[in-house]
Every structure is written in C-alpha cells, then in structure tokens.
Design a protein around this motif. Sequence first.
Motif, PDB file in Angstrom:
ATOM      1  N   ALA A 164      13.550   2.775  -9.947  1.00 11.62           N
ATOM      2  CA  ALA A 164      12.563   2.604  -8.677  1.00 11.62           C
ATOM      3  C   ALA A 164      11.146   2.390  -9.127  1.00 11.62           C
ATOM      4  O   ALA A 164      10.490   1.628  -8.427  1.00 11.62           O
ATOM      5  CB  ALA A 164      12.758   3.932  -7.859  1.00 11.62           C
ATOM      6  N   ALA A 165      10.664   3.171  -9.974  1.00 11.94           N
ATOM      7  CA  ALA A 165       9.551   3.270 -10.381  1.00 11.94           C
ATOM      8  C   ALA A 165       8.979   1.953 -11.258  1.00 11.94           C
ATOM      9  O   ALA A 165       8.022   1.185 -10.827  1.00 11.94           O
ATOM     10  CB  ALA A 165       8.876   4.072 -11.552  1.00 11.94           C
ATOM     11  N   ASP A 166      10.069   1.458 -12.034  1.00 12.62           N
ATOM     12  CA  ASP A 166       9.931  -0.087 -12.624  1.00 12.62           C
ATOM     13  C   ASP A 166       9.856  -1.131 -11.505  1.00 12.62           C
ATOM     14  O   ASP A 166       8.921  -1.985 -11.498  1.00 12.62           O
ATOM     15  CB  ASP A 166      10.737  -0.296 -13.566  1.00 12.62           C
ATOM     16  N   ALA A 171      10.831  20.431  -8.689  1.00 10.85           N
ATOM     17  CA  ALA A 171      11.541  20.050  -7.406  1.00 10.85           C
ATOM     18  C   ALA A 171      10.404  19.023  -6.688  1.00 10.85           C
ATOM     19  O   ALA A 171      11.049  18.062  -6.041  1.00 10.85           O
ATOM     20  CB  ALA A 171      11.617  21.515  -6.424  1.00 10.85           C
ATOM     21  N   THR A 172       9.229  19.058  -6.847  1.00 13.30           N
ATOM     22  CA  THR A 172       8.324  18.197  -6.214  1.00 13.30           C
ATOM     23  C   THR A 172       8.266  16.853  -6.869  1.00 13.30           C
ATOM     24  O   THR A 172       8.569  15.961  -6.191  1.00 13.30           O
ATOM     25  CB  THR A 172       6.700  18.589  -6.024  1.00 13.30           C
ATOM     26  N   PHE A 173       8.421  16.839  -8.049  1.00 15.81           N
ATOM     27  CA  PHE A 173       8.806  15.649  -8.896  1.00 15.81           C
ATOM     28  C   PHE A 173       9.971  14.807  -8.436  1.00 15.81           C
ATOM     29  O   PHE A 173       9.831  13.621  -8.314  1.00 15.81           O
ATOM     30  CB  PHE A 173       8.660  15.920 -10.273  1.00 15.81           C
ATOM     31  N   ARG A 200       1.846   8.987  -6.306  1.00 16.43           N
ATOM     32  CA  ARG A 200       2.312  10.283  -6.458  1.00 16.43           C
ATOM     33  C   ARG A 200       3.481  10.514  -7.178  1.00 16.43           C
ATOM     34  O   ARG A 200       3.444  11.700  -8.110  1.00 16.43           O
ATOM     35  CB  ARG A 200       2.858  10.507  -4.765  1.00 16.43           C
ATOM     36  N   TYR A 201       4.388   9.751  -7.521  1.00 19.18           N
ATOM     37  CA  TYR A 201       5.570   9.918  -8.642  1.00 19.18           C
ATOM     38  C   TYR A 201       4.909  10.143  -9.953  1.00 19.18           C
ATOM     39  O   TYR A 201       5.273  11.048 -10.761  1.00 19.18           O
ATOM     40  CB  TYR A 201       6.355   8.960  -8.350  1.00 19.18           C
ATOM     41  N   ALA A 212       0.780  -1.197   0.038  1.00 17.47           N
ATOM     42  CA  ALA A 212      -0.044   0.027   0.097  1.00 17.47           C
ATOM     43  C   ALA A 212       0.906   1.306   0.125  1.00 17.47           C
ATOM     44  O   ALA A 212       0.507   2.367  -0.831  1.00 17.47           O
ATOM     45  CB  ALA A 212      -0.839  -0.102   0.999  1.00 17.47           C
ATOM     46  N   GLU A 213       1.886   1.086   0.710  1.00 21.83           N
ATOM     47  CA  GLU A 213       2.845   2.243   0.824  1.00 21.83           C
ATOM     48  C   GLU A 213       3.527   2.718  -0.617  1.00 21.83           C
ATOM     49  O   GLU A 213       3.714   3.811  -1.213  1.00 21.83           O
ATOM     50  CB  GLU A 213       4.108   2.156   1.969  1.00 21.83           C
ATOM     51  N   VAL A 214       3.981   1.503  -0.930  1.00 22.06           N
ATOM     52  CA  VAL A 214       4.796   1.559  -2.424  1.00 22.06           C
ATOM     53  C   VAL A 214       3.766   2.192  -3.469  1.00 22.06           C
ATOM     54  O   VAL A 214       4.040   2.949  -4.140  1.00 22.06           O
ATOM     55  CB  VAL A 214       5.279   0.149  -2.917  1.00 22.06           C
ATOM     56  N   SER A 215       2.500   1.865  -3.383  1.00 19.26           N
ATOM     57  CA  SER A 215       1.308   2.044  -4.526  1.00 19.26           C
ATOM     58  C   SER A 215       1.148   3.618  -4.210  1.00 19.26           C
ATOM     59  O   SER A 215       0.944   4.366  -5.225  1.00 19.26           O
ATOM     60  CB  SER A 215       0.138   1.232  -4.266  1.00 19.26           C
ATOM     61  N   ARG A 216       1.185   4.016  -2.836  1.00 24.01           N
ATOM     62  CA  ARG A 216       1.075   5.497  -2.718  1.00 24.01           C
ATOM     63  C   ARG A 216       1.915   6.539  -3.138  1.00 24.01           C
ATOM     64  O   ARG A 216       1.681   7.382  -3.989  1.00 24.01           O
ATOM     65  CB  ARG A 216       0.649   5.763  -1.313  1.00 24.01           C
ATOM     66  N   HIS A 217       3.108   5.889  -2.985  1.00 19.67           N
ATOM     67  CA  HIS A 217       4.420   6.688  -3.519  1.00 19.67           C
ATOM     68  C   HIS A 217       4.566   6.616  -5.009  1.00 19.67           C
ATOM     69  O   HIS A 217       4.816   7.658  -5.749  1.00 19.67           O
ATOM     70  CB  HIS A 217       5.512   6.407  -2.729  1.00 19.67           C
TER      71      HIS A 217
END
Length: 98
Positions: free
Chosen positions: A55-57, A34-36, A15-16, A7-12
């Motif tokens: 990291a996204a992959d 900067a936020t990206f 967001r990314y 759930a934490e990975v999905s949320r981040h």
Amino acid sequence: MLLPAKAEVSRHLQRYRAWERAMLAAPANRSVRATFEDSGYTLCVLMGKRCAREAADAAENYLRSGSEASPRTQGLRRAKNVARRSGTRPNRRFPAGH
C-alpha cells in the motif's frame, strides 16, 4: 477503481511513515506498534492492497503519477466531452450499440 484524492493519500502516507519511524525507534512500545499497524491498515484500505508495504509503494507511485483519474474515470470524462461537442448526451442506461 476510483482512487482517493492525492492530498488524502499523501496525508495518510506521511502518517504511516512517521509511525513506522516511531515503531522502529521503540519496538517494545505496544501502543506505538498498534498505532503503526492502524495507520498501515488505513493505507491498505485507501489503496486497495492487502499488505501495508504494498500500500505504501502504491501510494508513492500514485503520488508520483501525473494522472489524478483512473482509466474508468478518464473514459467517462472522454464520453462526456464527445457528447458535449456533438450536442447529445451519453446513454448511461444501455451500453453502446443497443
């Protein structure tokens, strides 16, 4: 390596991806960029990667996988289950055979 909750990975990851779209829509906006980059860094830390794309992959692959636990955690769980069935406790202080 222990991985964070899905759930934490999905949320981040969401967001990314959202900030990635915003950055592509307004590349000259420094605060969006900067936020990206911050969201990419957070994903790198969560997934143990050096690049936000990697990291996204890795996050997508992790979310697609059926297993929640890492191989190390699975081994510890297996040892606990064997010990429960045999009535003994696993020896955590010394490796097997000592």
